[in-house]
Write a protein that holds these residues in place. Structure first.
Motif, PDB file in Angstrom:
ATOM      1  N   LYS A  50       8.180  -1.846   2.210  1.00 18.64           N
ATOM      2  CA  LYS A  50       9.610  -1.703   2.473  1.00 18.64           C
ATOM      3  C   LYS A  50      10.178  -0.729   1.451  1.00 18.64           C
ATOM      4  N   ALA A  51      10.897   0.276   1.916  1.00 18.60           N
ATOM      5  CA  ALA A  51      11.457   1.289   1.026  1.00 18.60           C
ATOM      6  C   ALA A  51      12.462   0.659   0.066  1.00 18.60           C
ATOM      7  N   ALA A  52      12.405   1.109  -1.184  1.00 19.23           N
ATOM      8  CA  ALA A  52      13.340   0.654  -2.220  1.00 19.23           C
ATOM      9  C   ALA A  52      13.541   1.784  -3.212  1.00 19.23           C
ATOM     10  N   LYS A  53      14.646   1.746  -3.913  1.00 23.45           N
ATOM     11  CA  LYS A  53      14.899   2.781  -4.931  1.00 23.45           C
ATOM     12  C   LYS A  53      13.924   2.653  -6.088  1.00 23.45           C
ATOM     13  N   SER A  54      13.543   1.425  -6.410  1.00 27.34           N
ATOM     14  CA  SER A  54      12.580   1.206  -7.483  1.00 27.34           C
ATOM     15  C   SER A  54      11.785  -0.060  -7.183  1.00 27.34           C
ATOM     16  N   TYR A  55      10.628  -0.145  -7.842  1.00 21.17           N
ATOM     17  CA  TYR A  55       9.739  -1.302  -7.697  1.00 21.17           C
ATOM     18  C   TYR A  55       9.387  -1.789  -9.091  1.00 21.17           C
ATOM     19  N   ASN A  56       8.909  -3.020  -9.184  1.00 20.04           N
ATOM     20  CA  ASN A  56       8.567  -3.548 -10.503  1.00 20.04           C
ATOM     21  C   ASN A  56       7.333  -2.832 -11.068  1.00 20.04           C
ATOM     22  N   ASP A  57       7.099  -3.009 -12.355  1.00 22.41           N
ATOM     23  CA  ASP A  57       6.016  -2.305 -13.053  1.00 22.41           C
ATOM     24  C   ASP A  57       4.643  -2.611 -12.465  1.00 22.41           C
ATOM     25  N   THR A  58       4.405  -3.839 -12.062  1.00 20.69           N
ATOM     26  CA  THR A  58       3.109  -4.214 -11.501  1.00 20.69           C
ATOM     27  C   THR A  58       2.817  -3.413 -10.240  1.00 20.69           C
ATOM     28  N   ILE A  59       3.809  -3.283  -9.391  1.00 19.01           N
ATOM     29  CA  ILE A  59       3.647  -2.523  -8.144  1.00 19.01           C
ATOM     30  C   ILE A  59       3.398  -1.051  -8.458  1.00 19.01           C
ATOM     31  N   MET A  60       4.176  -0.487  -9.361  1.00 18.27           N
ATOM     32  CA  MET A  60       4.034   0.930  -9.678  1.00 18.27           C
ATOM     33  C   MET A  60       2.706   1.224 -10.378  1.00 18.27           C
ATOM     34  N   ARG A  61       2.221   0.291 -11.192  1.00 23.39           N
ATOM     35  CA  ARG A  61       0.903   0.483 -11.818  1.00 23.39           C
ATOM     36  C   ARG A  61      -0.199   0.498 -10.761  1.00 23.39           C
ATOM     37  N   PHE A  62      -0.070  -0.356  -9.765  1.00 22.03           N
ATOM     38  CA  PHE A  62      -1.045  -0.371  -8.670  1.00 22.03           C
ATOM     39  C   PHE A  62      -1.076   0.993  -7.979  1.00 22.03           C
ATOM     40  N   PHE A  63       0.096   1.529  -7.644  1.00 21.72           N
ATOM     41  CA  PHE A  63       0.155   2.833  -6.976  1.00 21.72           C
ATOM     42  C   PHE A  63      -0.384   3.944  -7.867  1.00 21.72           C
ATOM     43  N   GLY A  64      -0.053   3.899  -9.147  1.00 19.29           N
ATOM     44  CA  GLY A  64      -0.490   4.931 -10.074  1.00 19.29           C
ATOM     45  C   GLY A  64      -1.986   4.912 -10.355  1.00 19.29           C
ATOM     46  N   ALA A  65      -2.640   3.802 -10.051  1.00 16.41           N
ATOM     47  CA  ALA A  65      -4.082   3.678 -10.298  1.00 16.41           C
ATOM     48  C   ALA A  65      -4.925   4.050  -9.080  1.00 16.41           C
ATOM     49  N   LEU A  66      -4.292   4.472  -8.009  1.00 17.92           N
ATOM     50  CA  LEU A  66      -5.046   4.795  -6.791  1.00 17.92           C
ATOM     51  C   LEU A  66      -5.652   6.190  -6.873  1.00 17.92           C
ATOM     52  N   ASP A  95       0.093  10.550  -9.970  1.00 24.42           N
ATOM     53  CA  ASP A  95      -0.486   9.716 -11.023  1.00 24.42           C
ATOM     54  C   ASP A  95      -1.888   9.241 -10.659  1.00 24.42           C
ATOM     55  N   GLY A  96      -2.035   8.822  -9.398  1.00 27.53           N
ATOM     56  CA  GLY A  96      -3.331   8.300  -8.978  1.00 27.53           C
ATOM     57  C   GLY A  96      -4.312   9.392  -8.600  1.00 27.53           C
ATOM     58  N   GLY A  97      -3.893  10.275  -7.735  1.00 30.33           N
ATOM     59  CA  GLY A  97      -4.759  11.372  -7.325  1.00 30.33           C
ATOM     60  C   GLY A  97      -5.443  11.174  -5.991  1.00 30.33           C
ATOM     61  N   ALA A  98      -5.213  10.057  -5.322  1.00 25.45           N
ATOM     62  CA  ALA A  98      -5.787   9.873  -3.992  1.00 25.45           C
ATOM     63  C   ALA A  98      -5.081  10.807  -3.012  1.00 25.45           C
ATOM     64  N   ASN A  99      -5.769  11.177  -1.961  1.00 24.42           N
ATOM     65  CA  ASN A  99      -5.188  12.010  -0.925  1.00 24.42           C
ATOM     66  C   ASN A  99      -4.204  11.186  -0.101  1.00 24.42           C
ATOM     67  N   VAL A 100      -2.977  11.648   0.027  1.00 24.04           N
ATOM     68  CA  VAL A 100      -1.989  10.961   0.852  1.00 24.04           C
ATOM     69  C   VAL A 100      -1.992  11.616   2.232  1.00 24.04           C
ATOM     70  N   VAL A 101      -2.251  10.806   3.252  1.00 26.01           N
ATOM     71  CA  VAL A 101      -2.263  11.292   4.628  1.00 26.01           C
ATOM     72  C   VAL A 101      -0.839  11.701   4.997  1.00 26.01           C
ATOM     73  N   PRO A 102      -0.649  12.926   5.492  1.00 26.60           N
ATOM     74  CA  PRO A 102       0.719  13.407   5.736  1.00 26.60           C
ATOM     75  C   PRO A 102       1.450  12.718   6.890  1.00 26.60           C
ATOM     76  N   ASN A 103       0.726  12.073   7.776  1.00 30.11           N
ATOM     77  CA  ASN A 103       1.348  11.411   8.927  1.00 30.11           C
ATOM     78  C   ASN A 103       1.840  10.025   8.519  1.00 30.11           C
ATOM     79  N   ILE A 104       3.051   9.968   7.992  1.00 29.46           N
ATOM     80  CA  ILE A 104       3.636   8.698   7.539  1.00 29.46           C
ATOM     81  C   ILE A 104       4.382   8.062   8.703  1.00 29.46           C
ATOM     82  N   MET A 105       4.167   6.779   8.901  1.00 31.34           N
ATOM     83  CA  MET A 105       4.854   6.055   9.965  1.00 31.34           C
ATOM     84  C   MET A 105       6.070   5.349   9.366  1.00 31.34           C
ATOM     85  N   TYR A 106       7.233   5.631   9.931  1.00 32.47           N
ATOM     86  CA  TYR A 106       8.468   4.966   9.506  1.00 32.47           C
ATOM     87  C   TYR A 106       8.887   3.986  10.588  1.00 32.47           C
TER      88      TYR A 106
END
Length: 136
Positions: A50-66, A95-106
């Motif tokens: 779910k889109a949000a302006k910010s997320y908690n540190d645990t969530i952002m660390r998970f994304f940054g480690a991908l 931060d993570g470096g994984a390839n982000v697939v450009p076809n994002i589903m909203y």
């Protein structure tokens, strides 16, 4: 062609339902972010959030480690208006470096919204298209 993939989610019931709908055939069931089991060596990671302006540190660390050792490709289903969730996408890319697939589903959000049968079908079709684009 079968690929090794996972689906994870953060948000409400709608995000959980969509993650579960695309995770049929995965080694592990859809899991909440951060997942109980580490994401390691998957060809595709589907993130339903779910889109949000910010997320908690645990969530952002998970994304940054991908990075590529965890997930070669990351695809997003985002509950919110088109263009939202860019903070998460940028964190995975930069931060993570994984390839982000450009076809994002909203998908349309809302208080107490649940996934409609049409949204579930669209998510499965979207997922099949992502897999085909990855596997050639």
């Amino acid at each position: 062609m079968a690929i090794k993939f996972r689906a994870v989610y953060f948000g409400d019931k709608k995000m959980r339902t969509l993650a579960e709908s695309v995770s049929d055939g995965a080694e592990k069931k859809a899991d909440v972010i951060p997942p109980a089991y580490n994401v390691e060596k998957v060809r595709l990671l589907v993130i339903c959030i779910k889109a949000a302006k910010s997320y908690n540190d645990t969530i952002m660390r998970f994304f940054g480690a991908l990075d590529k050792s965890r997930a070669d490709n990351v695809a997003f289903i985002i509950e919110g208006p088109e263009g939202s969730g860019q903070n998460v996408i940028d964190t995975v890319k930069n931060d993570g470096g994984a390839n982000v697939v450009p076809n994002i589903m909203y998908v349309k959000g809302g208080l107490f919204a649940s996934a409609s049968p049409d949204e579930i079908a669209a998510a499965k079709e979207w997922f099949d298209g992502i897999v085909k684009s990855i596997t050639g």
